[in-house]
Scaffold this motif. Structure first.
Motif, mmCIF file in Angstrom:
data_model
loop_
_atom_site.group_PDB
_atom_site.id
_atom_site.type_symbol
_atom_site.label_atom_id
_atom_site.label_comp_id
_atom_site.label_asym_id
_atom_site.label_seq_id
_atom_site.Cartn_x
_atom_site.Cartn_y
_atom_site.Cartn_z
ATOM 1 N N ARG A 1 6.092 31.764 -7.222
ATOM 2 C CA ARG A 1 5.552 32.954 -7.888
ATOM 3 C C ARG A 1 5.548 32.788 -9.398
ATOM 4 N N ARG A 2 6.589 32.185 -9.949
ATOM 5 C CA ARG A 2 6.612 31.931 -11.386
ATOM 6 C C ARG A 2 5.528 30.942 -11.773
ATOM 7 N N ALA A 3 5.343 29.903 -10.963
ATOM 8 C CA ALA A 3 4.312 28.909 -11.257
ATOM 9 C C ALA A 3 2.928 29.539 -11.210
ATOM 10 N N TRP B 1 2.260 19.666 -2.483
ATOM 11 C CA TRP B 1 1.491 18.580 -3.113
ATOM 12 C C TRP B 1 0.733 19.096 -4.328
ATOM 13 N N VAL B 2 0.114 20.259 -4.224
ATOM 14 C CA VAL B 2 -0.623 20.843 -5.348
ATOM 15 C C VAL B 2 0.340 21.160 -6.495
ATOM 16 N N GLU B 3 1.515 21.669 -6.164
ATOM 17 C CA GLU B 3 2.512 22.011 -7.186
ATOM 18 C C GLU B 3 2.917 20.786 -7.995
ATOM 19 N N SER B 4 3.063 19.651 -7.330
ATOM 20 C CA SER B 4 3.576 18.454 -8.008
ATOM 21 C C SER B 4 2.473 17.552 -8.545
ATOM 22 N N GLY B 5 1.200 17.880 -8.249
ATOM 23 C CA GLY B 5 0.106 17.016 -8.672
ATOM 24 C C GLY B 5 -0.227 17.193 -10.140
ATOM 25 N N SER B 6 0.293 16.326 -10.982
ATOM 26 C CA SER B 6 0.129 16.478 -12.430
ATOM 27 C C SER B 6 -1.322 16.341 -12.874
ATOM 28 N N GLU B 7 -2.167 15.701 -12.042
ATOM 29 C CA GLU B 7 -3.561 15.490 -12.442
ATOM 30 C C GLU B 7 -4.428 16.719 -12.197
ATOM 31 N N PRO C 1 -5.772 20.493 -12.759
ATOM 32 C CA PRO C 1 -5.747 21.551 -13.770
ATOM 33 C C PRO C 1 -4.961 22.759 -13.263
ATOM 34 N N GLU C 2 -4.282 23.438 -14.159
ATOM 35 C CA GLU C 2 -3.458 24.563 -13.736
ATOM 36 C C GLU C 2 -4.307 25.696 -13.152
ATOM 37 N N GLY C 3 -5.508 25.872 -13.676
ATOM 38 C CA GLY C 3 -6.384 26.892 -13.110
ATOM 39 C C GLY C 3 -6.777 26.584 -11.674
ATOM 40 N N ALA C 4 -6.920 25.299 -11.337
ATOM 41 C CA ALA C 4 -7.229 24.899 -9.964
ATOM 42 C C ALA C 4 -6.023 25.116 -9.058
ATOM 43 N N ARG C 5 -4.842 24.886 -9.580
ATOM 44 C CA ARG C 5 -3.632 25.139 -8.787
ATOM 45 C C ARG C 5 -3.526 26.623 -8.455
ATOM 46 N N PHE C 6 -3.799 27.470 -9.445
ATOM 47 C CA PHE C 6 -3.744 28.911 -9.201
ATOM 48 C C PHE C 6 -4.713 29.310 -8.102
ATOM 49 N N GLU C 7 -5.969 28.858 -8.193
ATOM 50 C CA GLU C 7 -6.970 29.249 -7.202
ATOM 51 C C GLU C 7 -6.601 28.726 -5.808
ATOM 52 N N THR C 8 -6.010 27.542 -5.730
ATOM 53 C CA THR C 8 -5.599 26.981 -4.445
ATOM 54 C C THR C 8 -4.501 27.827 -3.818
ATOM 55 N N TYR C 9 -3.511 28.208 -4.618
ATOM 56 C CA TYR C 9 -2.417 29.037 -4.095
ATOM 57 C C TYR C 9 -2.928 30.415 -3.680
ATOM 58 N N ALA C 10 -3.817 30.988 -4.477
ATOM 59 C CA ALA C 10 -4.366 32.302 -4.128
ATOM 60 C C ALA C 10 -5.154 32.229 -2.823
ATOM 61 N N TYR C 11 -5.902 31.141 -2.634
ATOM 62 C CA TYR C 11 -6.683 30.959 -1.409
ATOM 63 C C TYR C 11 -5.754 30.798 -0.204
ATOM 64 N N ALA C 12 -4.749 29.941 -0.306
ATOM 65 C CA ALA C 12 -3.821 29.718 0.803
ATOM 66 C C ALA C 12 -3.042 30.981 1.143
ATOM 67 N N ASP C 13 -2.785 31.809 0.140
ATOM 68 C CA ASP C 13 -1.996 33.021 0.384
ATOM 69 C C ASP C 13 -2.766 34.053 1.189
ATOM 70 N N ARG C 14 -4.088 33.903 1.284
ATOM 71 C CA ARG C 14 -4.856 34.783 2.170
ATOM 72 C C ARG C 14 -4.436 34.562 3.621
ATOM 73 N N LEU C 15 -3.969 33.367 3.928
ATOM 74 C CA LEU C 15 -3.415 33.093 5.255
ATOM 75 C C LEU C 15 -1.918 33.404 5.302
ATOM 76 N N LEU C 16 -1.177 32.939 4.309
ATOM 77 C CA LEU C 16 0.280 33.002 4.358
ATOM 78 C C LEU C 16 0.829 34.410 4.177
ATOM 79 N N GLY C 17 0.160 35.235 3.350
ATOM 80 C CA GLY C 17 0.623 36.601 3.125
ATOM 81 C C GLY C 17 1.981 36.686 2.446
ATOM 82 N N LEU C 18 2.247 35.788 1.483
ATOM 83 C CA LEU C 18 3.542 35.746 0.799
ATOM 84 C C LEU C 18 3.524 36.453 -0.558
ATOM 85 N N ASP C 19 2.394 37.061 -0.926
ATOM 86 C CA ASP C 19 2.278 37.758 -2.198
ATOM 87 C C ASP C 19 2.650 36.831 -3.349
ATOM 88 N N LEU C 20 2.048 35.632 -3.359
ATOM 89 C CA LEU C 20 2.404 34.641 -4.353
ATOM 90 C C LEU C 20 1.955 35.019 -5.756
#
Length: 254
Positions: A178-180, A219-225, A227-246
């Motif tokens: 959530r902080r990330a 993997w997305v969290e640790s992938g330094s290559e 962009p942070e904006g892409a990491r955000f969108e990936t987590y938001a997309y996955a959370d539509r399934l997970l329902g963890l309120d990330l």
């Protein structure tokens, strides 16, 4: 297993689920755009029953992400109020009461979600392994979000033991993610990388393999290559399934 040979990122999704009656993999939604009913069968309130409801919730979410109309139904013999309160605390969306459901709605598919060994009517049966007897319930003070993540961390066919260590690890992961996500949201948005999208879809379309989805997020969290904006969108997309309120901490002080 998912169908082979289709484009990795944007092809029509096909969720495959193992039918516990036959042991065979079947299409969760065999008719394109046909209504699928997800019927959660629980005899009474206990932590294992909440796991059944959680798997049913994940099925509903996964089918919706694929564009399938879904109808969630709860078949419970006892403890409806406790079940619904526990489900709400875990972020499980409300299911209709089976007693209020009329016949003849013309579903193209019915998926019966049941704890291992439970009886269901004819149809595809999605079996859920039990939760250990010493598992703490929500009423005993477990953090609902950590409990949800701990339950998601094992495939539904694997029994799960929820002890203090498992809940603590899940809670720490939630805080870190959530902080990330809150930090990544401050950067310009970027598209979800094709590889990340393909790995996510492959995971949950393969018999609802949620632990593999969590591995993709690690993997997305640790992938330094990335962009942070892409990491955000990936987590938001996955959370539509997970329902963890990330994205809960967006806008909160660092």
């Amino acid at each position: 297993m998912p169908a082979r040979g289709r484009p990795p990122a944007y092809a029509q999704p096909v969720l495959h689920i193992t039918d516990a009656r036959t042991g065979e993999s079947v299409d969760a939604a065999p008719v394109r755009r046909g209504l699928t009913r997800v019927d959660a069968h629980v005899p009474e309130f206990h932590t294992g029953a909440l796991r059944v409801l959680l798997v049913a919730d994940l099925l509903v979410r996964a089918l919706e992400l694929g564009g399938t109309p879904v109808w969630g139904v709860l078949t419970a013999e006892r403890g409806q109020a406790e079940l619904r309160a526990g489900a709400a605390a875990l972020g499980i969306r409300p299911f209709e009461d089976r007693r209020d459901v009329g016949p003849g709605l013309g579903e193209a598919q019915v998926l019966h979600v049941v704890e291992e060994g439970g009886a269901t009517p004819d149809g595809v049966r999605v079996a859920v392994a039990p939760v250990g007897p010493e598992a703490p319930g929500i009423a005993q003070g477990a953090d609902p979000a950590a409990l949800r993540l701990a339950l998601l961390s094992r495939r539904r066919s694997t029994p799960v033991q929820l002890d203090a260590a498992a809940l603590s690890e899940a809670g720490e992961t939630l805080v870190r993610w959530r902080r990330a996500v809150a930090a990544w949201a401050q950067q310009p948005s970027r598209p979800i990388p094709d590889e990340a999208r393909a790995r996510l879809r492959t995971a949950w379309e393969d018999d609802l393999d949620v632990p593999a989805v969590l591995d993709v997020l690690a993997w997305v969290e640790s992938g330094s290559e990335l962009p942070e904006g892409a990491r955000f969108e990936t987590y938001a997309y996955a959370d539509r399934l997970l329902g963890l309120d990330l994205a809960r901490d967006l806008g909160s002080p660092a």
